[in-house]
Scaffold this motif. Sequence first.
Motif: not given
Length: 75
Positions: A53-60
């Motif tokens: 989800p967008a709120d976890r995009a920093h985990e990419l």
Amino acid sequence: MTEKSACNDTQPMLDPRKEQLATSDKGVILIRKIILNAIRSVQENHAPKEVLPADRAHELVSIDSFTGVRAKGLA
């Protein structure tokens, strides 16, 4: 759902009985399973396993795919 719905239509659909996958086609088999499972997840109103989800995009993970010669000292 057929495999054709998950695959590119640039070539005519082969009769499934005529397709002869070899052991070297494990990647083809795997990507088809991943795509079909993702489609099923969306049809059941779930996010596909491989989508954040967008709120976890920093985990990419970011992969530096630079090709060529870099100036000395640059990472």
